[in-house]
Design a protein around this motif. Structure first.
Motif, mmCIF file in Angstrom:
data_model
loop_
_atom_site.group_PDB
_atom_site.id
_atom_site.type_symbol
_atom_site.label_atom_id
_atom_site.label_comp_id
_atom_site.label_asym_id
_atom_site.label_seq_id
_atom_site.Cartn_x
_atom_site.Cartn_y
_atom_site.Cartn_z
ATOM 1 N N GLY A 1 36.195 -108.266 -42.398
ATOM 2 C CA GLY A 1 37.015 -107.445 -43.290
ATOM 3 C C GLY A 1 37.914 -106.515 -42.516
ATOM 4 N N THR A 2 37.367 -105.917 -41.448
ATOM 5 C CA THR A 2 38.154 -105.003 -40.625
ATOM 6 C C THR A 2 39.309 -105.731 -39.977
ATOM 7 N N LEU A 3 39.015 -106.920 -39.453
ATOM 8 C CA LEU A 3 40.063 -107.692 -38.800
ATOM 9 C C LEU A 3 41.113 -108.155 -39.795
ATOM 10 N N ALA A 4 40.635 -108.452 -41.024
ATOM 11 C CA ALA A 4 41.593 -108.901 -42.029
ATOM 12 C C ALA A 4 42.567 -107.796 -42.386
ATOM 13 N N CYS A 5 42.066 -106.534 -42.392
ATOM 14 C CA CYS A 5 42.936 -105.409 -42.721
ATOM 15 C C CYS A 5 43.798 -104.986 -41.541
ATOM 16 N N ALA A 6 43.267 -105.220 -40.338
ATOM 17 C CA ALA A 6 43.931 -104.693 -39.143
ATOM 18 C C ALA A 6 45.365 -105.150 -38.967
ATOM 19 N N PRO A 7 45.678 -106.464 -39.150
ATOM 20 C CA PRO A 7 47.061 -106.874 -38.918
ATOM 21 C C PRO A 7 48.062 -106.141 -39.814
ATOM 22 N N ALA A 8 47.712 -105.966 -41.107
ATOM 23 C CA ALA A 8 48.638 -105.292 -42.016
ATOM 24 C C ALA A 8 48.857 -103.851 -41.585
ATOM 25 N N TRP A 9 47.761 -103.133 -41.255
ATOM 26 C CA TRP A 9 47.878 -101.730 -40.835
ATOM 27 C C TRP A 9 48.599 -101.641 -39.501
ATOM 28 N N ALA A 10 48.274 -102.581 -38.596
ATOM 29 C CA ALA A 10 48.898 -102.553 -37.276
ATOM 30 C C ALA A 10 50.405 -102.762 -37.379
ATOM 31 N N GLN A 11 50.826 -103.531 -38.372
ATOM 32 C CA GLN A 11 52.253 -103.779 -38.542
ATOM 33 C C GLN A 11 52.918 -102.725 -39.427
ATOM 34 N N GLY A 12 52.091 -101.838 -39.993
ATOM 35 C CA GLY A 12 52.635 -100.793 -40.855
ATOM 36 C C GLY A 12 52.985 -101.290 -42.240
ATOM 37 N N SER A 13 52.644 -102.535 -42.568
ATOM 38 C CA SER A 13 53.081 -103.107 -43.836
ATOM 39 C C SER A 13 52.350 -102.522 -45.034
ATOM 40 N N ASP A 14 51.151 -101.960 -44.831
ATOM 41 C CA ASP A 14 50.432 -101.392 -45.966
ATOM 42 C C ASP A 14 50.498 -99.862 -45.969
ATOM 43 N N TYR A 15 51.464 -99.295 -45.214
ATOM 44 C CA TYR A 15 51.652 -97.849 -45.243
ATOM 45 C C TYR A 15 52.987 -97.518 -45.892
ATOM 46 N N PRO A 16 53.022 -96.607 -46.836
ATOM 47 C CA PRO A 16 51.856 -95.941 -47.419
ATOM 48 C C PRO A 16 51.247 -96.784 -48.516
ATOM 49 N N ARG A 17 49.999 -96.530 -48.819
ATOM 50 C CA ARG A 17 49.353 -97.253 -49.922
ATOM 51 C C ARG A 17 49.949 -96.772 -51.247
ATOM 52 N N PRO A 18 50.072 -97.653 -52.233
ATOM 53 C CA PRO A 18 50.747 -97.301 -53.490
ATOM 54 C C PRO A 18 50.147 -96.094 -54.200
ATOM 55 N N ASP A 19 48.835 -95.884 -54.047
ATOM 56 C CA ASP A 19 48.176 -94.776 -54.742
ATOM 57 C C ASP A 19 48.108 -93.513 -53.879
ATOM 58 N N ALA A 20 48.814 -93.517 -52.751
ATOM 59 C CA ALA A 20 48.716 -92.402 -51.814
ATOM 60 C C ALA A 20 49.444 -91.160 -52.329
ATOM 61 N N THR A 21 48.935 -90.003 -51.925
ATOM 62 C CA THR A 21 49.643 -88.740 -52.080
ATOM 63 C C THR A 21 49.881 -88.199 -50.680
ATOM 64 N N PRO B 1 48.533 -94.503 -36.505
ATOM 65 C CA PRO B 1 48.913 -95.726 -35.809
ATOM 66 C C PRO B 1 50.414 -95.831 -35.528
ATOM 67 N N GLU B 2 50.716 -96.432 -34.398
ATOM 68 C CA GLU B 2 52.094 -96.537 -33.925
ATOM 69 C C GLU B 2 53.011 -97.188 -34.951
ATOM 70 N N ALA B 3 52.552 -98.282 -35.538
ATOM 71 C CA ALA B 3 53.403 -99.007 -36.478
ATOM 72 C C ALA B 3 53.735 -98.158 -37.701
ATOM 73 N N ALA B 4 52.758 -97.402 -38.186
ATOM 74 C CA ALA B 4 52.989 -96.552 -39.348
ATOM 75 C C ALA B 4 53.953 -95.418 -39.001
ATOM 76 N N VAL B 5 53.811 -94.851 -37.804
ATOM 77 C CA VAL B 5 54.717 -93.784 -37.356
ATOM 78 C C VAL B 5 56.149 -94.301 -37.317
ATOM 79 N N ARG B 6 56.324 -95.487 -36.766
ATOM 80 C CA ARG B 6 57.682 -96.045 -36.647
ATOM 81 C C ARG B 6 58.265 -96.400 -38.011
ATOM 82 N N LYS B 7 57.426 -96.884 -38.905
ATOM 83 C CA LYS B 7 57.913 -97.201 -40.254
ATOM 84 C C LYS B 7 58.358 -95.920 -40.965
ATOM 85 N N LEU B 8 57.548 -94.872 -40.853
ATOM 86 C CA LEU B 8 57.887 -93.594 -41.459
ATOM 87 C C LEU B 8 59.140 -93.009 -40.812
ATOM 88 N N GLY B 9 59.204 -93.038 -39.488
ATOM 89 C CA GLY B 9 60.365 -92.501 -38.786
ATOM 90 C C GLY B 9 61.652 -93.201 -39.187
#
Length: 327
Positions: free
Chosen positions: A17-37, A265-273
């Motif tokens: 499960g962790t590995l399945a989630c890791a690629p999406a988070w590593a690529q920043g594709s699931d940041y931010p989550r739709p329900d996030a504040t 994570p680096e990918a999320a920082v770059r997506k946000l930036g």
């Protein structure tokens, strides 16, 4: 099935499960989550420069990403209280920090801080800067920056600021160092009361945050000697730059930027930036920012990191030379 096999099976599922989630988070594709504040912490009171910019960024970011972005004012400690909160927050990208030149100076001013600005926070984006404006009362005999340079070597002058270690104080200290003068610093609890005393003639000069003084310049109560930027400002085209007025080394902008907890994570920082840079670079945003006294200076994580390193070193020298202590 034996207990050992059950445990191994559960561990395998967890790892999978962790590995399945890791690629999406590593690529920043699931940041931010739709329900996030997303909590955007402003370590200063509402209504100031940093707060105004943060609210505009937060609104647009929320609209672009369809998430909730809440600006949370946490003033106190020269901006340290809010910064400490974000430095110790979960690095999931849901807690961000608005910073200014003040935080670069705080690295030197607060060597025993409960957090490390450079280790516990990471740059996301530089947004904009607001040039410092050198102003005197309209009735002052000081007519130009060269007059100020000469007069401050001949007699004792005083200059107000919004407090020890604030951008107006740091700009004054830099001026004194460059000019080999000793204008006396008079700290106030905020920019507004210092402006009141300058207009009233109790102060000789203020190296002012642009938005705090420009209404009084336009209203004829203050005279602008120079603007501490590379180019003249469109709304004050008659006011020379400090370079044109005789002191090219005196260039200071009270900039603002966005930081995140160091573990984000680096990918999320770059997506946000990238998203923030897209927002501030839009022509309508730039026009609105200029009306408020800002000049957009959009830089992503890497360029902002280099800029921060330079600013920390620059103001460390000024603080140490002037022996500035926090309030």
């Amino acid at each position: 099935m034996k207990r050992r096999d059950l445990l191994q099976g559960a561990a395998a599922l967890t790892a999978t499960g962790t590995l399945a989630c890791a690629p999406a988070w590593a690529q920043g594709s699931d940041y931010p989550r739709p329900d996030a504040t997303i909590r955007y912490v402003v370590p200063f009171p509402p209504g100031g420069l940093t707060d105004v910019m943060a609210r505009q960024i937060g609104q647009q970011l929320g609209e672009h990403w369809k998430v909730s972005v809440v600006v949370d004012n946490k003033p106190g400690g020269n901006g340290q209280i809010g910064a400490d909160l974000v430095a110790k927050a979960a690095p999931d990208g849901n807690t961000l920090l608005a910073i200014t030149l003040t935080h670069a100076a705080n690295v030197t001013l607060f060597p025993k801080s409960p957090f490390s600005f450079q280790k516990d926070l990471r740059p996301v984006a530089l947004l904009a800067g607001s040039p410092m404006l050198i102003v005197v009362p309209e009735a002052s005999p000081i007519r130009t920056l060269k007059d100020l340079m000469e007069q401050s070597r001949m007699r004792q002058l005083n200059a107000g600021s919004s407090g020890n270690g604030t951008p107006p104080h740091l700009t004054l200290a830099l001026f004194n160092d460059l000019n080999k003068s000793s204008i006396q610093h008079v700290p106030y609890k905020g920019g507004a009361p210092s402006m009141t005393d300058l207009i009233g003639g109790q102060l000789d000069v203020i190296f002012s945050n642009f938005p705090e003084s420009i209404p009084h310049v336009k209203g004829g109560k203050l005279r602008a000697l120079a603007i501490a930027s590379k180019a003249r400002y469109p709304s004050l085209p008659e006011v020379p730059t400090t370079a044109e007025a005789g002191m090219p080394e005196l260039q200071v902008e009270n900039w603002t930027g966005m930081m995140a907890p160091a573990g984000m994570p680096e990918a999320a920082v770059r997506k946000l930036g990238a998203e923030v840079l897209k927002i501030v670079s839009a022509s309508d945003f730039e026009a609105r920012a200029r009306q408020q006294g800002f000049v957009v200076d959009a830089r992503g994580p890497d360029r902002f990191a280099a800029f921060l390193t330079e600013e920390i070193a620059r103001w460390a020298r000024v603080i140490q030379t002037a022996n500035i202590q926090p309030s």
